[in-house]
Design an enzyme around this catalytic site. Structure first.
Site, PDB file in Angstrom:
ATOM      1  N   SER A  45       1.701  -0.968   0.389  1.00  0.00           N
ATOM      2  CA  SER A  45       2.941  -1.719   0.655  1.00  0.00           C
ATOM      3  C   SER A  45       2.789  -2.834   1.687  1.00  0.00           C
ATOM      4  O   SER A  45       3.676  -3.663   1.827  1.00  0.00           O
ATOM      5  CB  SER A  45       4.048  -0.765   1.096  1.00  0.00           C
ATOM      6  OG  SER A  45       3.856  -0.382   2.442  1.00  0.00           O
ATOM      7  N   THR A  66       1.995   2.792  -4.509  1.00  0.00           N
ATOM      8  CA  THR A  66       3.182   3.117  -3.721  1.00  0.00           C
ATOM      9  C   THR A  66       4.382   3.316  -4.644  1.00  0.00           C
ATOM     10  O   THR A  66       4.384   2.836  -5.783  1.00  0.00           O
ATOM     11  CB  THR A  66       3.524   1.956  -2.759  1.00  0.00           C
ATOM     12  OG1 THR A  66       3.801   0.783  -3.530  1.00  0.00           O
ATOM     13  CG2 THR A  66       2.389   1.671  -1.797  1.00  0.00           C
ATOM     14  N   ASP A 146      24.414   7.721  -5.291  1.00  0.00           N
ATOM     15  CA  ASP A 146      23.455   6.887  -6.025  1.00  0.00           C
ATOM     16  C   ASP A 146      24.248   6.058  -7.038  1.00  0.00           C
ATOM     17  O   ASP A 146      24.360   6.441  -8.219  1.00  0.00           O
ATOM     18  CB  ASP A 146      22.396   7.775  -6.710  1.00  0.00           C
ATOM     19  CG  ASP A 146      21.216   6.961  -7.225  1.00  0.00           C
ATOM     20  OD1 ASP A 146      21.459   5.910  -7.859  1.00  0.00           O
ATOM     21  OD2 ASP A 146      20.054   7.362  -7.008  1.00  0.00           O
ATOM     22  N   THR A 175      16.602   5.062  -0.676  1.00  0.00           N
ATOM     23  CA  THR A 175      16.839   4.004  -1.663  1.00  0.00           C
ATOM     24  C   THR A 175      15.670   3.016  -1.635  1.00  0.00           C
ATOM     25  O   THR A 175      14.941   2.942  -0.646  1.00  0.00           O
ATOM     26  CB  THR A 175      18.105   3.207  -1.304  1.00  0.00           C
ATOM     27  OG1 THR A 175      17.830   2.463  -0.107  1.00  0.00           O
ATOM     28  CG2 THR A 175      19.290   4.107  -1.058  1.00  0.00           C
ATOM     29  N   ARG A 208      12.968   2.253   3.690  1.00  0.00           N
ATOM     30  CA  ARG A 208      12.464   0.971   4.169  1.00  0.00           C
ATOM     31  C   ARG A 208      13.243   0.603   5.429  1.00  0.00           C
ATOM     32  O   ARG A 208      14.464   0.781   5.485  1.00  0.00           O
ATOM     33  CB  ARG A 208      12.642  -0.134   3.114  1.00  0.00           C
ATOM     34  CG  ARG A 208      11.632  -0.084   1.978  1.00  0.00           C
ATOM     35  CD  ARG A 208      10.215  -0.431   2.444  1.00  0.00           C
ATOM     36  NE  ARG A 208       9.221  -0.359   1.377  1.00  0.00           N
ATOM     37  CZ  ARG A 208       8.473   0.718   1.077  1.00  0.00           C
ATOM     38  NH1 ARG A 208       8.602   1.834   1.774  1.00  0.00           N
ATOM     39  NH2 ARG A 208       7.591   0.672   0.094  1.00  0.00           N
ATOM     40  N   ASP A 232      11.101   6.778  10.187  1.00  0.00           N
ATOM     41  CA  ASP A 232       9.691   6.616   9.793  1.00  0.00           C
ATOM     42  C   ASP A 232       9.401   5.144   9.528  1.00  0.00           C
ATOM     43  O   ASP A 232       8.246   4.736   9.531  1.00  0.00           O
ATOM     44  CB  ASP A 232       9.413   7.437   8.523  1.00  0.00           C
ATOM     45  CG  ASP A 232       7.977   7.264   8.033  1.00  0.00           C
ATOM     46  OD1 ASP A 232       7.057   7.482   8.849  1.00  0.00           O
ATOM     47  OD2 ASP A 232       7.776   6.891   6.858  1.00  0.00           O
ATOM     48  N   GLU A 237       8.115  -4.140  10.655  1.00  0.00           N
ATOM     49  CA  GLU A 237       6.833  -3.464  10.850  1.00  0.00           C
ATOM     50  C   GLU A 237       5.750  -4.524  10.801  1.00  0.00           C
ATOM     51  O   GLU A 237       5.875  -5.473  10.018  1.00  0.00           O
ATOM     52  CB  GLU A 237       6.574  -2.439   9.737  1.00  0.00           C
ATOM     53  CG  GLU A 237       7.477  -1.234   9.820  1.00  0.00           C
ATOM     54  CD  GLU A 237       7.344  -0.296   8.620  1.00  0.00           C
ATOM     55  OE1 GLU A 237       6.337  -0.402   7.890  1.00  0.00           O
ATOM     56  OE2 GLU A 237       8.242   0.510   8.413  1.00  0.00           O
ATOM     57  N   HIS A 254       5.558   4.881   9.583  1.00  0.00           N
ATOM     58  CA  HIS A 254       5.627   4.707   8.129  1.00  0.00           C
ATOM     59  C   HIS A 254       4.573   5.574   7.429  1.00  0.00           C
ATOM     60  O   HIS A 254       3.755   5.087   6.645  1.00  0.00           O
ATOM     61  CB  HIS A 254       5.454   3.227   7.750  1.00  0.00           C
ATOM     62  CG  HIS A 254       5.892   2.920   6.346  1.00  0.00           C
ATOM     63  ND1 HIS A 254       6.314   1.676   5.948  1.00  0.00           N
ATOM     64  CD2 HIS A 254       5.973   3.693   5.220  1.00  0.00           C
ATOM     65  CE1 HIS A 254       6.606   1.682   4.657  1.00  0.00           C
ATOM     66  NE2 HIS A 254       6.400   2.923   4.193  1.00  0.00           N
ATOM     67  N   GLY A 257       5.143   9.425   3.576  1.00  0.00           N
ATOM     68  CA  GLY A 257       4.550   9.720   2.262  1.00  0.00           C
ATOM     69  C   GLY A 257       3.055   9.980   2.307  1.00  0.00           C
ATOM     70  O   GLY A 257       2.402  10.059   1.255  1.00  0.00           O
TER      71      GLY A 257
HETATM   72  N1  LIG Z   1       8.258   6.246   4.164  1.00  0.00           N
HETATM   73  C1  LIG Z   1       7.435   6.390   3.156  1.00  0.00           C
HETATM   74  O1  LIG Z   1       6.274   6.678   3.340  1.00  0.00           O
HETATM   75  C2  LIG Z   1       7.956   6.247   1.754  1.00  0.00           C
HETATM   76  C3  LIG Z   1       7.352   6.964   0.721  1.00  0.00           C
HETATM   77  C4  LIG Z   1       7.885   6.854  -0.565  1.00  0.00           C
HETATM   78  C5  LIG Z   1       8.942   6.003  -0.816  1.00  0.00           C
HETATM   79  N2  LIG Z   1       9.460   5.283   0.203  1.00  0.00           N
HETATM   80  C6  LIG Z   1      10.618   4.394  -0.029  1.00  0.00           C
HETATM   81  O2  LIG Z   1      11.679   5.210  -0.467  1.00  0.00           O
HETATM   82  C7  LIG Z   1      12.284   4.627  -1.615  1.00  0.00           C
HETATM   83  C8  LIG Z   1      12.758   5.737  -2.518  1.00  0.00           C
HETATM   84  O3  LIG Z   1      11.632   6.389  -3.077  1.00  0.00           O
HETATM   85  P1  LIG Z   1      11.742   7.112  -4.491  1.00  0.00           P
HETATM   86  O4  LIG Z   1      10.357   7.473  -4.866  1.00  0.00           O
HETATM   87  O5  LIG Z   1      12.760   8.175  -4.465  1.00  0.00           O
HETATM   88  O6  LIG Z   1      12.255   5.912  -5.377  1.00  0.00           O
HETATM   89  P2  LIG Z   1      13.062   5.998  -6.738  1.00  0.00           P
HETATM   90  O7  LIG Z   1      13.039   4.654  -7.329  1.00  0.00           O
HETATM   91  O8  LIG Z   1      12.574   7.141  -7.548  1.00  0.00           O
HETATM   92  O9  LIG Z   1      14.568   6.359  -6.287  1.00  0.00           O
HETATM   93  C9  LIG Z   1      15.400   5.459  -5.645  1.00  0.00           C
HETATM   94  C10 LIG Z   1      16.843   5.821  -5.983  1.00  0.00           C
HETATM   95  O10 LIG Z   1      17.700   5.003  -5.196  1.00  0.00           O
HETATM   96  C11 LIG Z   1      18.808   4.646  -6.018  1.00  0.00           C
HETATM   97  N3  LIG Z   1      19.506   3.458  -5.493  1.00  0.00           N
HETATM   98  C12 LIG Z   1      19.257   2.145  -5.738  1.00  0.00           C
HETATM   99  N4  LIG Z   1      20.140   1.373  -5.078  1.00  0.00           N
HETATM  100  C13 LIG Z   1      20.963   2.213  -4.402  1.00  0.00           C
HETATM  101  C14 LIG Z   1      22.070   2.011  -3.539  1.00  0.00           C
HETATM  102  N5  LIG Z   1      22.542   0.792  -3.249  1.00  0.00           N
HETATM  103  N6  LIG Z   1      22.670   3.102  -3.005  1.00  0.00           N
HETATM  104  C15 LIG Z   1      22.222   4.354  -3.278  1.00  0.00           C
HETATM  105  N7  LIG Z   1      21.185   4.602  -4.115  1.00  0.00           N
HETATM  106  C16 LIG Z   1      20.559   3.546  -4.659  1.00  0.00           C
HETATM  107  C17 LIG Z   1      18.190   4.424  -7.384  1.00  0.00           C
HETATM  108  O11 LIG Z   1      19.152   4.484  -8.407  1.00  0.00           O
HETATM  109  C18 LIG Z   1      17.193   5.568  -7.451  1.00  0.00           C
HETATM  110  O12 LIG Z   1      17.755   6.730  -8.029  1.00  0.00           O
HETATM  111  C19 LIG Z   1      11.212   3.743  -2.252  1.00  0.00           C
HETATM  112  O13 LIG Z   1      11.766   2.636  -2.894  1.00  0.00           O
HETATM  113  C20 LIG Z   1      10.379   3.318  -1.083  1.00  0.00           C
HETATM  114  O14 LIG Z   1      10.854   2.093  -0.598  1.00  0.00           O
HETATM  115  C21 LIG Z   1       9.006   5.384   1.485  1.00  0.00           C
HETATM  116  O1  LIG Z   2       6.700   3.101  -1.006  1.00  0.00           O
HETATM  117  C1  LIG Z   2       5.819   3.898  -0.664  1.00  0.00           C
HETATM  118  O2  LIG Z   2       5.208   4.555  -1.557  1.00  0.00           O
HETATM  119  C2  LIG Z   2       5.469   4.152   0.786  1.00  0.00           C
HETATM  120  O3  LIG Z   2       6.309   3.448   1.610  1.00  0.00           O
HETATM  121  C3  LIG Z   2       4.024   3.907   1.050  1.00  0.00           C
HETATM  122  O4  LIG Z   2       3.337   5.091   0.906  1.00  0.00           O
HETATM  123  C4  LIG Z   2       3.770   3.424   2.439  1.00  0.00           C
HETATM  124  O5  LIG Z   2       2.406   3.399   2.717  1.00  0.00           O
HETATM  125  P1  LIG Z   2       1.511   2.083   2.557  1.00  0.00           P
HETATM  126  O6  LIG Z   2       1.581   1.690   1.146  1.00  0.00           O
HETATM  127  O7  LIG Z   2       2.110   1.034   3.428  1.00  0.00           O
HETATM  128  O8  LIG Z   2       0.152   2.522   2.979  1.00  0.00           O
END
Ligand SMILES: NC(=O)c1ccc[n+]([C@@H]2O[C@H](COP(=O)([O-])OP(=O)(O)OC[C@H]3O[C@@H](n4cnc5c(N)ncnc54)[C@H](O)[C@@H]3O)[C@@H](O)[C@H]2O)c1
Ligand SMILES: O=C(O)[C@H](O)[C@H](O)COP(=O)(O)O
Length: 375
Positions: A45, A66, A146, A175, A208, A232, A237, A254, A257
């Site tokens: 990312s 990601t 959602d 989200t 995010r 997180d 960032e 961050h 995951g």
């Molecule tokens: N911190 C980390 O390490 C980490 C790891 C994985 C994912 N993420 C982030 O988390 C997000 C979610 O991950 P995921 O795998 O569940 O994604 P995903 O796409 O499977 O699920 C996202 C959900 O959010 C919903 N959504 C979209 N807009 C919305 C809104 N305005 N209000 C409420 N819900 C809404 C979508 O309909 C969907 O069901 C990713 O897009 C990514 O940015 C961060």
């Molecule tokens: O969207 C994701 O899958 C996570 O935010 C991701 O794992 C963050 O880690 P990076 O890709 O920045 O190493």
């Protein structure tokens, strides 16, 4: 064929070498000259993938290991005829286990039981739906928000965000980052929402950074109303606000995951997508890559209380191991990314076999994702 891979993608060199010559490179910033003869690019990312990175380069395919895709201009890739694949859901379990560890630590610190709280989950996709299933297995009341799923008519009960703001003790955000459109999430948590939030709430952001207005959150944490935050992800960032870090109960770089399983799934998902793209389809079972876990088996006696669950899950992953180092190094150039690059191996709960003498405990632990059995 030359394939560039982010150096922070476990197993990428080993796997992509089956298909071509592999060069591992840093993702932030990505060395421009390495792109001049690259046919494919595998990122995480931290790499912004857009016209300014790839125009005039020979790259035909981009993979991101990601779940989030806000760093990729997929419309431009499509218009330039460049193939693209992400890794949906690869690290969802890791994020859920991060949230559980955080909430059980706060429950212990503040003297409450998670099962007495209502948890509002915003974004019920790969992360949110797994989190919901595990909380329900523990008997915790959840409220789901959602709007895209609600508008599609998906099964389940979805509520407007305002109901969660009013009723949920804990709000946890999962989200995507949508900058605009009907489902925009940029600054979904803003000064107005924070003002409407009743006292004594917990806010978790593991999606995010920009989904939460970090300046408004700092103001709220500085105010008189009690609010607890777990972050997180940060805005921006890697240069997060040190004042904000100081105020949050748990703050990490961050890495929600970053289980080994989650990162390995990210790599295998884009590897499989790319092998398909070039007409050499291959699948890679995760078990063929992962080493044996450090702790493989424990026995557990009696019924499952929340304090016992906290001790059990922390045999596998305790989020405080990631909070301490960030507080130590935050503000020093390059250190945020270094914590992520040299991340200590972390496994998922499924790596631990739990032998139980209580059938109900074995059942709940299985629903929570442990490899539990009655013994
Ligand atoms: N911190 C980390 O390490 C980490 C790891 C994985 C994912 N993420 C982030 O988390 C997000 C979610 O991950 P995921 O795998 O569940 O994604 P995903 O796409 O499977 O699920 C996202 C959900 O959010 C919903 N959504 C979209 N807009 C919305 C809104 N305005 N209000 C409420 N819900 C809404 C979508 O309909 C969907 O069901 C990713 O897009 C990514 O940015 C961060
Ligand atoms: O969207 C994701 O899958 C996570 O935010 C991701 O794992 C963050 O880690 P990076 O890709 O920045 O190493």
């Amino acid at each position: 064929m030359k394939i560039l891979v982010d150096e922070n993608m476990p197993y990428a060199v080993e796997l992509f070498s089956r298909l071509g010559n592999v060069q591992a490179v840093p993702g932030r910033p990505i060395p421009q000259d390495a792109l001049n003869d690259a046919d494919a690019l595998m990122v995480r990312s931290v790499t912004k993938v857009n016209e300014s990175l790839l125009a005039g380069k020979p790259v035909k395919f981009v993979g991101t290991a990601t779940a989030g895709t806000d760093h990729v201009d997929d419309a431009w890739l499509a218009s330039a005829g460049i193939g693209f694949s992400a890794a949906p859901g690869c690290n969802a379990i890791a994020v859920v286990e991060y949230v559980f560890s955080s909430l059980l630590i706060l429950a212990q610190r503040d003297g409450f039981q998670l099962r007495d709280k209502t948890v509002g989950i915003i974004g019920v996709g790969n992360v949110g739906s797994r989190l919901n299933a595990r909380l329900e297995a523990l008997g915790v009341r959840t409220l789901l928000c959602d709007p895209p799923r609600a508008d599609r008519g998906d099964a389940g009960e979805f509520w407007p965000l305002e109901k969660l703001v009013a009723e949920a003790d804990i709000l946890t955000f999962h989200t995507p980052l949508n900058m605009s459109g009907p489902y925009a999430t940029h600054h979904l948590v803003d000064a107005g929402l924070l003002a409407r939030l009743p006292a004594d709430r917990i806010l978790v952001n593991a999606c995010r950074g920009e989904v939460v207005d970090n300046a408004a959150l700092l103001d709220a944490l500085d105010g008189s109303k009690k609010l607890t935050a777990v972050l997180d992800v940060w805005e921006p960032e890697p240069d997060l606000s040190l004042a904000l870090l100081d105020k949050v109960a748990i703050g990490t770089a961050h890495i929600a995951g970053y289980s080994l399983e989650g990162k390995a799934r990210g790599t295998t998902q884009v590897f499989e997508a790319f092998s398909q793209f070039i007409g050499q389809p291959q699948t890679v079972p995760l078990e063929s890559l992962l080493p044996a876990p450090e702790f493989a088996e424990v026995t557990l006696s009696g019924a499952l209380s929340e304090p016992k669950l906290l001790r059990l899950i922390h045999l596998v992953y305790d989020v405080r191991r990631d909070d301490r180092p960030l507080r130590r190094v935050a503000g020093k150039p390059g250190e945020f990314d270094k914590l992520r690059k040299f991340y200590e191996e972390r496994r998922e709960w499924s790596s631990l076999r739990v032998i139980c003498d209580d059938a109900a405990t074995a059942d709940v632990l299985k629903k929570l994702g442990f490899n539990s059995q009655l013994g």
